[in-house]
Design an enzyme around this catalytic site. Structure first.
Site, PDB file in Angstrom:
ATOM      1  N   ASP A 189      70.624   9.961  96.488  1.00 39.44           N
ATOM      2  CA  ASP A 189      71.868  10.073  95.420  1.00 39.44           C
ATOM      3  C   ASP A 189      72.315   8.609  95.045  1.00 39.44           C
ATOM      4  O   ASP A 189      73.216   8.421  94.091  1.00 39.44           O
ATOM      5  CB  ASP A 189      73.132  10.976  96.073  1.00 39.44           C
ATOM      6  CG  ASP A 189      72.663  12.178  96.150  1.00 39.44           C
ATOM      7  OD1 ASP A 189      71.571  12.773  95.366  1.00 39.44           O
ATOM      8  OD2 ASP A 189      73.315  13.029  96.954  1.00 39.44           O
ATOM      9  N   ASP A 213      76.616   6.561  93.926  1.00 38.90           N
ATOM     10  CA  ASP A 213      77.206   7.831  94.450  1.00 38.90           C
ATOM     11  C   ASP A 213      78.172   7.295  95.490  1.00 38.90           C
ATOM     12  O   ASP A 213      79.261   6.346  95.060  1.00 38.90           O
ATOM     13  CB  ASP A 213      76.272   8.639  95.140  1.00 38.90           C
ATOM     14  CG  ASP A 213      76.925   9.958  95.298  1.00 38.90           C
ATOM     15  OD1 ASP A 213      77.956  10.358  94.717  1.00 38.90           O
ATOM     16  OD2 ASP A 213      76.512  10.601  96.211  1.00 38.90           O
ATOM     17  N   ASP A 217      78.575   8.670 103.439  1.00 39.94           N
ATOM     18  CA  ASP A 217      78.901  10.159 103.208  1.00 39.94           C
ATOM     19  C   ASP A 217      78.576  10.576 104.692  1.00 39.94           C
ATOM     20  O   ASP A 217      77.554  10.263 105.043  1.00 39.94           O
ATOM     21  CB  ASP A 217      77.718  10.636 102.162  1.00 39.94           C
ATOM     22  CG  ASP A 217      78.408  10.767 100.705  1.00 39.94           C
ATOM     23  OD1 ASP A 217      79.561  10.067 100.501  1.00 39.94           O
ATOM     24  OD2 ASP A 217      77.916  11.251  99.868  1.00 39.94           O
ATOM     25  N   ARG A 269      88.817   9.348  97.638  1.00 38.97           N
ATOM     26  CA  ARG A 269      88.026   9.668  98.736  1.00 38.97           C
ATOM     27  C   ARG A 269      88.051   8.586  99.859  1.00 38.97           C
ATOM     28  O   ARG A 269      87.018   7.847 100.112  1.00 38.97           O
ATOM     29  CB  ARG A 269      86.530   9.943  98.527  1.00 38.97           C
ATOM     30  CG  ARG A 269      86.454  11.179  97.557  1.00 38.97           C
ATOM     31  CD  ARG A 269      85.080  11.618  97.225  1.00 38.97           C
ATOM     32  NE  ARG A 269      85.020  12.623  96.361  1.00 38.97           N
ATOM     33  CZ  ARG A 269      83.838  13.409  96.144  1.00 38.97           C
ATOM     34  NH1 ARG A 269      82.662  12.905  96.532  1.00 38.97           N
ATOM     35  NH2 ARG A 269      83.903  14.485  95.421  1.00 38.97           N
TER      36      ARG A 269
END
Length: 390
Positions: A189, A213, A217, A269
């Site tokens: 990604d 992205d 993550d 985030r």
């Protein structure tokens, strides 16, 4: 005599209290021998574990004993040989000896270092194998302008002292993951670091910015993660913990986010959490355009001793965001010891304890939020010189 007998125990008691308070704040003061003047440096507990030793380059593996939190047991290549990256080129299918990819796919433990400064532009995502340390100390190493790092289905990985920025999506194609296996990948990604179904991972003192992205993550039931001392800047979706709201396996996720600097140009985030648990401690936030800490699907979030500076925009004051319209009042989102600046505020919810329940080895004392600017002042890349304090 009576006065001395009365006051001496009190004085000794006060000295003991202040000494224990400094220890609890995990602060280490020292005067660098390389400084021409007497200056005092404040270090957090991770850095003081190894940075006071000028012989760090001959004892690199001492770093593996310095993590705190859920990723404390990540040993990386502590018990392996040293592998030196000499060649910045990349071949996803048949990597050459001396390249980074050749080192990280090996099945044996390795402590990976770099012979010189280099910019590595990968041709496809870099698939990590277990028991690897990527250690950029003493050089300036960038992974940039191509696909970046995938940590999938492995354990015991340490990434330290690397600049990872401007990462692009990977294309479908063949990528080697071990000396014996080449598999077809569907494309990545564009994350800087993607932690997928992995455990015992520690990411420390990296610079991360401007990727297609996310920057980090943590998904698909990954757990036992510590993200520390990193500098994040100029990015929208910084960190995502949890694959989606329905992937219940992510309930096992435990992540410690500590001593990081969330710099300028970040939107949201920091992190966003789903289903699992995040202990967010002693980080400095230099503002956010949407929110700093968010989540969905009933995660548990403990914000402890952070330093939140809101932007001047009236719409960027709230630190928290629940990604649902209702039903979140029972979610355990707590704030303790946090410092709020320029109108920042944290909306708490739930009841009962949400302490991280660390093992004795994982545990660390969290300082008051007001001390965080000092504890995070050297987040990101360190300029380490051999035979000198780092």
């Amino acid at each position: 005599m009576t006065s001395l007998t009365t006051t001496l125990p009190l004085i000794l008691s006060l000295l003991t209290y202040y000494a224990s308070t400094l220890q609890a704040y995990s602060i280490d003061y020292y005067v660098p021998s390389t400084s021409p003047k007497s200056t005092t440096k404040v270090m957090n507990i991770i850095d003081s574990c190894w940075r006071k030793n000028s012989n760090w380059a001959t004892n690199r593996r001492a770093l593996a004993d310095c993590a705190v939190g859920f990723g404390k047991n990540a040993m990386g290549g502590k018990y392996g040989a040293t592998y030196v990256v000499t060649n910045p080129s990349d071949d996803p299918v048949n990597p050459k000896p001396g390249t980074l990819r050749y080192g990280v796919i090996q099945t044996k433990p390795l402590w990976i270092i770099f012979a010189k400064d280099m910019v590595i532009t990968l041709k496809n995502e870099l698939i990590m194998n277990s028991f690897k340390t990527i250690d950029g100390r003493g050089t300036k190493v960038e992974i940039a302008y191509g696909p970046c790092i995938t940590i999938q289905g492995v354990s015991h990985v340490i990434i330290h002292g690397i600049s990872i920025h401007d990462c692009k999506p990977g294309k479908p194609g063949l990528v080697r993951s071990t000396p014996m296996h080449v598999g077809h990948r569907r494309g990545s990604d564009g994350d800087a670091i993607d932690v997928f179904a992995s455990s015992n991972i520690w990411i420390d003192h990296c610079f991360l910015s401007r990727c297609s992205d996310g920057l980090i993550d943590v998904i698909h039931a990954s757990t036992a993660i510590t993200i520390s001392n990193n500098y994040f800047s100029n990015h929208d979706k910084v960190m995502l913990f949890g694959h989606d709201d329905h992937y219940t396996q992510d309930k096992v996720m435990r992540v410690t986010v500590v001593f990081n600097r969330f710099g300028s140009g970040l939107v949201q985030r920091m992190p966003r959490v789903r289903l699992g648990y995040a202990h967010i401690a002693n980080n400095k936030y230099d503002g956010w355009n949407m929110y700093a800490i968010g989540g969905s699907a009933n995660p548990t979030i403990f914000s402890e001793g952070n330093y939140f500076v809101a932007l001047n925009s009236p719409n960027a004051k709230q630190i928290t965001k629940r990604e649902v319209k209702s039903g979140y009042k029972d979610w355990k989102w707590r704030s303790s010891k946090d410092k709020y600046v320029n109108g920042a505020y944290f909306v708490q919810s739930g009841w009962g304890s949400c302490a991280p329940l660390y093992s004795p080895a994982q545990s660390f004392s969290v300082a008051q939020g007001s001390m965080v600017p000092a504890l995070t002042s050297e987040a990101g890349l360190l300029r380490c010189t051999i035979n000198k304090l780092c």
